[in-house]
Every structure is written in structure tokens, then in C-alpha cells.
Design a protein around this motif. Structure first.
Motif, PDB file in Angstrom:
ATOM      1  N   PHE A 144       0.809  -1.219   0.000  1.00 56.35           N
ATOM      2  CA  PHE A 144       0.000   0.000   0.000  1.00 56.35           C
ATOM      3  C   PHE A 144       0.843   1.270   0.000  1.00 56.35           C
ATOM      4  CE2 PHE A 144      -2.880  -3.251   1.541  1.00 56.35           C
ATOM      5  CZ  PHE A 144      -4.061  -2.938   0.900  1.00 56.35           C
ATOM      6  N   ALA A 145       2.022   1.227   0.639  1.00 57.49           N
ATOM      7  CA  ALA A 145       2.827   2.442   0.748  1.00 57.49           C
ATOM      8  C   ALA A 145       3.835   2.573  -0.386  1.00 57.49           C
ATOM      9  CB  ALA A 145       3.546   2.473   2.099  1.00 57.49           C
ATOM     10  N   PHE A 146       4.563   1.505  -0.685  1.00 54.08           N
ATOM     11  CA  PHE A 146       5.607   1.589  -1.711  1.00 54.08           C
ATOM     12  C   PHE A 146       5.035   1.413  -3.119  1.00 54.08           C
ATOM     13  CE2 PHE A 146       8.976  -0.907  -4.097  1.00 54.08           C
ATOM     14  CZ  PHE A 146       9.703   0.207  -4.477  1.00 54.08           C
ATOM     15  N   VAL A 147       4.400   0.278  -3.382  1.00 50.53           N
ATOM     16  CA  VAL A 147       3.932  -0.003  -4.745  1.00 50.53           C
ATOM     17  C   VAL A 147       2.798   0.944  -5.146  1.00 50.53           C
ATOM     18  CG1 VAL A 147       2.917  -1.721  -6.281  1.00 50.53           C
ATOM     19  CG2 VAL A 147       4.671  -2.410  -4.641  1.00 50.53           C
ATOM     20  N   CYS A 148       1.827   1.147  -4.251  1.00 48.18           N
ATOM     21  CA  CYS A 148       0.702   2.028  -4.612  1.00 48.18           C
ATOM     22  C   CYS A 148       1.166   3.466  -4.824  1.00 48.18           C
ATOM     23  CB  CYS A 148      -0.386   1.963  -3.545  1.00 48.18           C
ATOM     24  SG  CYS A 148      -1.401   0.474  -3.637  1.00 48.18           S
ATOM     25  N   ASN A 149       2.055   3.950  -3.976  1.00 45.83           N
ATOM     26  CA  ASN A 149       2.559   5.312  -4.186  1.00 45.83           C
ATOM     27  C   ASN A 149       3.344   5.416  -5.482  1.00 45.83           C
ATOM     28  OD1 ASN A 149       1.719   7.186  -2.136  1.00 45.83           O
ATOM     29  ND2 ASN A 149       2.899   6.010  -0.643  1.00 45.83           N
ATOM     30  N   SER A 150       4.095   4.368  -5.831  1.00 46.45           N
ATOM     31  CA  SER A 150       4.835   4.391  -7.100  1.00 46.45           C
ATOM     32  C   SER A 150       3.868   4.395  -8.284  1.00 46.45           C
ATOM     33  CB  SER A 150       5.798   3.205  -7.192  1.00 46.45           C
ATOM     34  OG  SER A 150       5.115   1.984  -7.371  1.00 46.45           O
ATOM     35  N   PHE A 151       2.755   3.650  -8.154  1.00 40.72           N
ATOM     36  CA  PHE A 151       1.736   3.659  -9.203  1.00 40.72           C
ATOM     37  C   PHE A 151       1.102   5.039  -9.336  1.00 40.72           C
ATOM     38  CE2 PHE A 151      -3.024   3.127  -9.653  1.00 40.72           C
ATOM     39  CZ  PHE A 151      -3.025   3.225 -11.034  1.00 40.72           C
ATOM     40  N   PHE A 152       0.716   5.638  -8.205  1.00 38.26           N
ATOM     41  CA  PHE A 152       0.102   6.966  -8.258  1.00 38.26           C
ATOM     42  C   PHE A 152       1.072   7.990  -8.850  1.00 38.26           C
ATOM     43  CE2 PHE A 152      -2.347   5.419  -4.326  1.00 38.26           C
ATOM     44  CZ  PHE A 152      -3.369   4.918  -5.102  1.00 38.26           C
ATOM     45  N   CYS A 153       2.336   7.881  -8.462  1.00 39.31           N
ATOM     46  CA  CYS A 153       3.358   8.785  -9.004  1.00 39.31           C
ATOM     47  C   CYS A 153       3.422   8.675 -10.529  1.00 39.31           C
ATOM     48  CB  CYS A 153       4.711   8.450  -8.374  1.00 39.31           C
ATOM     49  SG  CYS A 153       6.127   9.248  -9.156  1.00 39.31           S
ATOM     50  N   GLY A 154       3.566   7.452 -11.029  1.00 43.19           N
ATOM     51  CA  GLY A 154       3.658   7.240 -12.472  1.00 43.19           C
ATOM     52  C   GLY A 154       2.364   7.555 -13.190  1.00 43.19           C
ATOM     53  N   ALA A 155       1.221   7.240 -12.546  1.00 45.13           N
ATOM     54  CA  ALA A 155      -0.075   7.468 -13.189  1.00 45.13           C
ATOM     55  C   ALA A 155      -0.372   8.957 -13.313  1.00 45.13           C
ATOM     56  CB  ALA A 155      -1.179   6.772 -12.397  1.00 45.13           C
ATOM     57  N   TYR A 156      -0.118   9.735 -12.255  1.00 44.37           N
ATOM     58  CA  TYR A 156      -0.375  11.172 -12.320  1.00 44.37           C
ATOM     59  C   TYR A 156       0.531  11.837 -13.359  1.00 44.37           C
ATOM     60  CZ  TYR A 156      -3.689  11.671  -8.463  1.00 44.37           C
ATOM     61  OH  TYR A 156      -4.821  11.639  -7.685  1.00 44.37           O
ATOM     62  N   TYR A 157       1.737  11.327 -13.514  1.00 46.44           N
ATOM     63  CA  TYR A 157       2.639  11.885 -14.530  1.00 46.44           C
ATOM     64  C   TYR A 157       2.182  11.485 -15.933  1.00 46.44           C
ATOM     65  CZ  TYR A 157       6.869  12.996 -17.153  1.00 46.44           C
ATOM     66  OH  TYR A 157       7.753  13.507 -18.072  1.00 46.44           O
ATOM     67  N   SER A 158       1.955  10.192 -16.139  1.00 45.71           N
ATOM     68  CA  SER A 158       1.683   9.697 -17.496  1.00 45.71           C
ATOM     69  C   SER A 158       0.286  10.068 -17.985  1.00 45.71           C
ATOM     70  CB  SER A 158       1.862   8.176 -17.543  1.00 45.71           C
ATOM     71  OG  SER A 158       0.982   7.521 -16.638  1.00 45.71           O
TER      72      SER A 158
END
Length: 759
Positions: free
Chosen positions: A88-102
Motif C-alpha cells: 500500500f505504501a511503496f507499490v501504490c505510491n509508485s503507481f500513483f506517481c507514475g499514473a499522475y505523470y503519465s
């Protein structure tokens, strides 16, 4: 068409990027701590104090510090905190980071609402902090990958809905006609996670002013729903969103188009359809109905095709650009990540087959398999995204490519040193458990023989985790130095023509999928139907058809004291190491139930909310633990497992012996079970719940004192010292735990099982 001016929002991307890095380090440290405790269970004693003179301690001779810790550093709690931190903290935040950018770049628009972006960010981070606090306090539901209690489940739901509104609002405002493949995966992720999270976490709070709740499902039903969720949390939290990132960042980093548009279509629809059927493969040979197990196995094997289609689409995107992999650390991370994805998605279906499942399930083979995906696929994709975004967002070159390459090699070594020893340990465990002597007795009858045999592999696994953590710390240094020399661009100017309004109906000659790509509402509806089919077919019959779960007339509800003990068992995370499911194998029946010769039956779990079948056996199965050992044995085993079981790697639980049992909600728990779940407690039993618990407690203490006079002597000394503030042993938590453990599996007394008629 007039060109419109707008700005991309990098600020929200930066926030999620920082969270990814910070929580990644925390998650890795927690994992390393859990790995250390599997061969050094005395770690809490070293830190907090011990009365064991054979153990080095910072506070030697005083166990009160360990008691005062109240199990905050217990393995069960650290393990669930580690998994939640990584997922929830590492993978989900990495997804949100990449998703908001892309998403902004793919849709040629700023996010729908900056306010919603920040509400999403802060609610998600608050959720993570709440998880840390509650798990360390022992507040959890025990359900794997979903141990959060009901207030946190509501917060997750709220945050996810905010993200969905923002995402679909951004899609609605797009300036690009057709949705790119990464967006398809983001949409499917949002739909599936919402469905999985809500249905798996249906629970009834004991009180709306407290944290405790009980699952809406019981026993076999709870197990099916949980692993429908658990397997598909891997699918739609750890796989599909990361595939969306792969489809955007891999072509960008390689400066090549995706290898095959048609393969992308096949990959997407087949993957989201097949995944939802595969959950029951986690429950092979259990009390789950056989038809559900068979369906789960069949669809798990089918998963190889779409998974490998995605892997090949990713790797073949590098055609003509493989020479860049030697020089570009970002591509190195992506290549190994996709390779690990392919390896894990080949191994998973193999483990779903009955031939391998009977050897691999409950062993460290599964731990190696999971971490090949988590460390290789999720971790390396996240690292690649970080290394891609940092130079772009801070408008500078990466501070040190050499350091990034060092990170890559340290991480790769970490994966190897982690996964390979766990595979060997798993093979060793699975085969040792099943070996017999020529006379038909178990060759390795003592469970600790199989534990001590794999200790060297636990140490190698720790070394692998250390390599991986060191690599991540090198990334932190590199990121910090790059940020220091760069200049962050909060708002990135962009321009694109507005999207002209046209009919949503399909045009003549227009391909079906091209039409879907420009009608997001239809694509989303079809994705929902495709995702939901598997769950509906498997779960609805199991929840509604009574013949799936024949009742056993001898099985009775837990007593009030046993129910309190079960809640304590959950609080300490005991199901992280112990299963409660004896499979119908000769070796398991002989090892765990020599008296009655019974494997676990579906009807035995009808009062278990939640189910506690477990997924890993570090310690032995406990389903037939009742009456196997005297009460005094359990007392001493909880105080210090090394007293009763030399070489045990189980942690100590001395606070259970010191703490007074909180029985303030005991009657309310029984009433909830009766009124909400129709568990057959009589009015007389509810009215006399306190007396019932008192009587059972007195009997247990009487047996402990009769079996172990040293315990009685110790209690007498303590009473003399403490006087009026002395808590009688009958009122302490240890008695409730013993009551629960001594009840397990005792309802079945003979080899003849009588089932109640089903109306």
C-alpha cells in the motif's frame, strides 16, 4: 482547431515520488527485520530486556522492558506491517506517481482537479500512518494483505473513490481522441480494486466507537472471498497498474513504440478476464469445495498466456535498442523487472497445479515466488520510474549513472540471494514433511527438525535483503544529489488542440477496439463485466448453496473465554506462522492428529470469523492442537518457547502472562454473534457469559497449578509482593489464549463424522 495552452502538474507527482522512496526504505527495513527474527528470534529481548542469562541484551536481567513493549516488535505484527508497507505504501505510491505523470501527458490535459489530487495524496498517507500505529498496537483483522480494521478500510475506500473521480474526470477532459493502452490498465485497476476491497472487507464492527470488527463471512466462505481478494490484490495492485506504467515508461525510456498494438489488446482483455478466476488455487486440498479448487487451477494455468504476452510485448519493445541497455540504467531496471514478471507468472500457475501445490504450499517456496515478483517486478519497475522522472522533473542529468548501475547490481544480487535460498528452503520443507520410515512412521516427526534444517537459508535470505536495501539507499543518495543540482518545474507548459465533439456511435469501417478506445464509458463497463464474471461464478454459489458446506452436529460455538482467546491470537498475528488447516495427506494427518485421524472438514469452521487457515507454516499446524499438550505446557511455551522446545524460533509472549484480560466487551461479542450472525447461543448462555468464563478460567488455572508447582510458587511470591494490586492468574490473558488453543479441533472425537441434515 485553435491550440489551447495549459500546464501539467508536476507538484503532485513529486509528492507521490517522495512518498514512494520514503516508504520503500521503511518497507525494506521492516522486511529485513522480519527476516532477521526468523533466525534470531531473541531480537526483541536484545532490544527491550530479558531474564534469560544466555542471551545478550541491552537490559540484561530485566524482562519488564519486553513486557512493556506489549509485542510491538512481535514477528506477527512486523510481518503484516511489512507486507502492507510494501503493497500500500511503496507499490501504490509508485503507481500513483507514475499514473499522475503519465495520464496528463497521454491525455494532453492537467488533472481534473488539483484539490482532489491533494485530497487523494493526504488521505492515502494518513491511511498508511494509521496502519503503522494500529498494527504495532495489535489492531488487525488477520486477513492477509487486508489486515486493516474497519475505519481504515473506509478511509482506503474514500481515498480510492477520490482517485477514481479525478482519473475519470481527467479522461473526460482529455484532448486526445483514443485512450492509450496504459490508460486501459489504469481503468481496470481502479474498477477491480474497488470491487475486491469492498466485498472482501465487509465486516460488522463490535462498536462504532472502537476498532474491533468481525468478518461478514465465516470459515470456508471467508477463505474463498479472502483469497479471491488476496490473489487479485496481486493481480490488480501489484500487476495491472505496473503493466500500465510499463506500457508508458518502457517505450519512453527506449524511445521506441510498443512492439504490438494487437498484442496489447489481447494482453489486456485476456488478463483481466482470467485473473479473477484463479484465487482458489491458494486453497488446494483444503475444505473448499473441489469444483472451486479445480476452476482455480484451470484458470491459473491459462494465466501463463496473457502474462507472457505482456512480458514479450514489453521486452520486444526494445527491438533495435538493446545496445542502449548497456549504457542506460533505467532500461536495465525495466528489463530485469519484466523478466522477473515473466518468471513469476510462469511459476505461479505451476504452483497452482495439485502436483506441485501439495509440496510447495505452506513452505518458503511460496515466499521466494512472491518476492521474485515483489522485489524484481514491482521494485525494479518503481526504481526505473524514479530514475526516469527525477532528471526530467528537475531539468538536469542524473547525478551519477555509475551509482545507479551500482544500485542495479546490488538489487539484482539481492533478488538472487533472496529467492534462490527460499526455493531451496521450500523444497527442503515440503519434502521433509512427507518422508516416512520403512515401518510407516514419520522420518522427521519433530517439527523443529524441518525448522533447523532451513536456518542457513534464512540467513542467506537476510543477506539478500541487505543487498537490496543497500541498493535502495544508494538510490536515495543519487536522487538527493540530483535534486540538489537541478531546478524543479512545478507547472510544465503544454499545448494541444481541443477535442472536437463527435458522435459516440461506431463509424463505418471503424475497428471495434478503436471505437472502444474513444468511448471510455463503454470500455469501463465492459472491463467491469469482464472482471466481475469470475468472482460471480465462484463466490455466489459458495455463499448461497448450503450443500457446499455440510454442517457437523458435534461442532459448537466458542465459549466467551475461547472467543476472547481467539481475538488475542489474532492480535499477536499468530496466523503468520501457524496454519489451521490439515490437508487430507497421510503425513499431515499423522503429524497433526494422531489421536483422531481426521483431516480438516468444512463444517468445522462455521463459527470462525475470520477464518485462520494461514498461508505459511513456520510453526506446525494448530487445527488439532486441543488436548495435545497440557495447559502448563502452553503457559511455559508462551512465556519462553525455548523452555519447552529447544531450538524454537518462536518469539516470547510474556505480556500475555502479565496482562489482565479485558472482558468489558465479552458479553457484547457474544450478543453480536447471536444477533447478527445467528450463532446458536442461548439466552441463558449469554446471561451467564461471565460465570461461564470464570468457571473455565478456574479449571485451566487449577490444571496449571497441578501440573507445574513452580508456576504456582511464582504466583504466590508475586501475590505476596504486590498485595492488593495482584492480578489472579484466572484473570490474565494467557488463560484465554490457552482456552482457545485447547479447544482447537476437539469437536471431532471419532473417525466417524455425522453431518447434520441440510434443509
Amino acid at each position: 482547431m485553435k491550440t489551447q495552452q495549459f500546464n501539467y502538474d508536476n507538484n503532485i507527482v513529486r509528492a507521490f515520488l517522495y512518498a514512494t522512496i520514503a516508504f520503500g526504505i521503511i518497507g525494506f527495513i521492516l522486511g529485513l527485520t522480519a527476516a532477521l527474527m526468523l533466525f534470531y528470534p531473541e531480537l526483541p529481548e536484545f532490544l527491550f530486556g530479558t531474564d534469560d542469562t544466555t542471551i545478550q541484551s541491552l537490559r540484561s536481567g530485566n524482562i519488564q522492558g519486553l513486557i512493556n513493549s506489549q509485542g510491538a516488535l512481535g514477528f506477527g505484527r512486523i510481518r503484516m506491517l511489512h507486507t502492507s508497507a510494501v503493497i500500500f505504501a511503496f507499490v501504490c505510491n509508485s503507481f500513483f506517481c507514475g499514473a499522475y505523470y503519465s495520464m496528463q501527458r497521454l491525455l494532453k490535459t492537467r488533472m481534473y482537479s488539483d484539490t482532489l489530487s491533494w485530497v487523494h495524496f493526504w488521505t492515502w498517507q494518513i491511511m498508511i500512518v494509521a496502519v503503522v500505529i494500529t498494527f504495532l498496537m495489535g489492531i488487525n483483522t488477520s486477513k492477509e494483505y487486508s489486515e486493516h480494521e474497519w475505519p481504515i478500510d473506509i478511509l482506503i475506500t474514500f481515498s480510492w473513490i477520490i482517485f477514481g473521480i479525478n482519473m475519470f474526470g481527467t479522461i473526460y477532459r482529455r484532448r486526445v481522441r483514443h485512450l492509450y493502452v496504459a490508460i486501459w490498465f489504469y481503468i481496470a485497476t481502479w474498477i477491480a480494486v474497488a470491487m475486491l476491497h469492498i466485498f472482501n472487507n465487509l465486516e460488522v464492527p463490535l462498536s462504532f466507537t472502537g476498532w474491533k470488527s468481525y468478518s461478514a463471512y465465516a470459515g470456508v466462505k471467508d477463505a474463498l472471498v479472502q483469497w479471491w481478494y488476496g490473489h487479485n490484490a496481486v493481480a490488480f495492485v501489484l500487476t495491472t497498474p505496473v503493466l500500465g506504467l510499463m506500457y508508458y515508461f518502457m517505450p519512453k525510456a527506449a524511445n521506441r513504440p510498443v512492439f504490438s498494438y494487437k498484442l496489447s489488446i489481447i494482453h489486456f482483455w485476456s488478463l483481466i478476464f482470467v485473473y479473477l478466476w484463479a484465487g482458489p488455487h491458494h486453497l488446494q486440498y483444503t475444505a473448499l469445495p473441489a469444483w472451486a479448487q479445480a476452476v482455480g487451477t484451470g484458470f491459473s494455468i491459462m494465466l501463463i498466456a496473457p502474462s507472457w504476452g505482456g512480458m514479450l510485448n514489453g521486452l520486444l519493445t526494445l527491438r533495435g535498442a538493446w545496445d542502449r541497455v548497456r549504457e542506460n540504467p533505467i532500461l536495465k531496471f525495466f528489463v530485469v523487472a519484466i523478466t522477473c514478471y515473466g518468471m513469476a507468472t510462469f511459476e505461479g500457475p505451476l504452483l497452482a497445479t495439485k502436483s506441485l501445490n501439495k509440496i510447495g504450499h505452506y513452505t518458503d517456496w511460496v515466499i521466494g515466488h512472491v518476492h521474485l515478483g515483489a522485489l524484481g517486478w514491482n521494485g525494479f519497475m518503481a526504481f526505473g520510474v524514479v530514475y526516469y522522472l527525477i532528471p526530467i522533473m528537475w531539468r538536469t542529468d542524473l547525478w551519477s549513472k555509475k551509482l545507479a548501475n551500482w544500485h542495479f547490481w546490488m538489487g539484482t544480487l539481492g533478488i538472487i540471494f533472496y529467492a534462490v535460498p527460499m526455493y531451496i528452503a521450500g523444497f527442503t520443507q515440503g519434502l521433509m514433511w512427507k518422508q516416512f520410515n520403512p515401518d510407516g512412521t514419520l522420518l522427521w516427526k519433530n517439527w523443529l527438525d524441518t525448522v533447523t534444517a532451513i536456518i542457513p537459508y534464512f540467513k542467506l535470505r537476510f543477506l539478500g535483503g541487505l543487498f537490496y536495501l543497500v541498493g535502495a539507499l544508494l538510490m536515495v543518495v543519487n536522487v538527493y544529489k540530483t535534486i540538489r543540482k537541478g531546478s524543479f518545474q512545478k507547472d510544465v507548459p503544454a499545448q494541444a488542440p481541443a477535442l472536437a465533439k463527435i458522435s459516440n456511435s461506431r463509424k463505418e469501417g471503424e475497428g471495434v477496439h478503436l471505437w472502444l478506445e474513444r468511448t471510455p464509458h463503454l470500455l469501463s463497463i465492459l472491463a467491469l463485466i469482464t472482471i466481475a464474471i469470475g468472482g460471480l461464478v465462484e463466490i455466489i454459489p459458495t455463499l448461497t448453496v448450503k450443500s457446499n458446506l455440510p454442517q457437523i452436529s458435534a461442532v459448537k460455538p466458542y465459549s466467551p473465554l475461547e472467543l476472547e482467546g481467539r481475538d488475542l491470537y489474532i492480535r499477536e498475528g499468530c496466523n503468520s506462522c501457524h496454519s489451521q488447516m490439515i490437508r487430507p495427506f497421510r503425513d499431515e494427518v499423522m503429524r497433526f492428529d494422531g489421536k483422531n485421524g481426521q483431516y480438516s472438514k468444512a463444517g468445522e469452521f462455521v463459527y470462525d470469523r475470520p477464518f485462520l487457515w494461514g498461508s505459511k507454516r513456520t510453526g506446525p499446524d494448530l487445527h488439532r492442537e486441543g488436548d495435545r499438550n497440557p495447559d502448563s505446557w502452553h503457559f511455559k511455551h508462551m512465556y519462553n518457547p525455548r523452555i519447552t522446545s529447544a531450538g524454537s524460533i518462536m518469539p516470547r509472549f510474556p505480556w500475555l502472562i502479565s496482562n489482565k484480560l479485558d472482558r468489558s466487551m465479552m458479553v457484547d461479542k457474544i450478543k453480536l454473534m447471536k444477533n447478527t450472525f445467528d450463532i446458536p447461543y442461548t439466552k441463558a448462555e449469554i446471561d451467564s457469559a461471565d460465570q461461564w468464563a470464570d468457571h473455565q478460567s478456574r479449571d485451566i488455572v487449577k490444571r496449571i497449578y497441578a501440573e507445574a508447582t513452580d508456576v504456582k510458587d511464582q504466583m504466590d511470591k508475586e501475590k505476596t509482593v504486590k498485595g492488593e494490586i495482584f492480578i489472579p492468574l484466572e484473570q490474565r490473558e494467557i488463560v484465554a489464549i490457552i482456552a482457545y488453543l485447547q479447544r482447537l479441533g476437539t469437536d471431532i472425537k471419532t473417525t466417524e463424522i455425522k453431518t447434520a441434515s441440510v434443509k
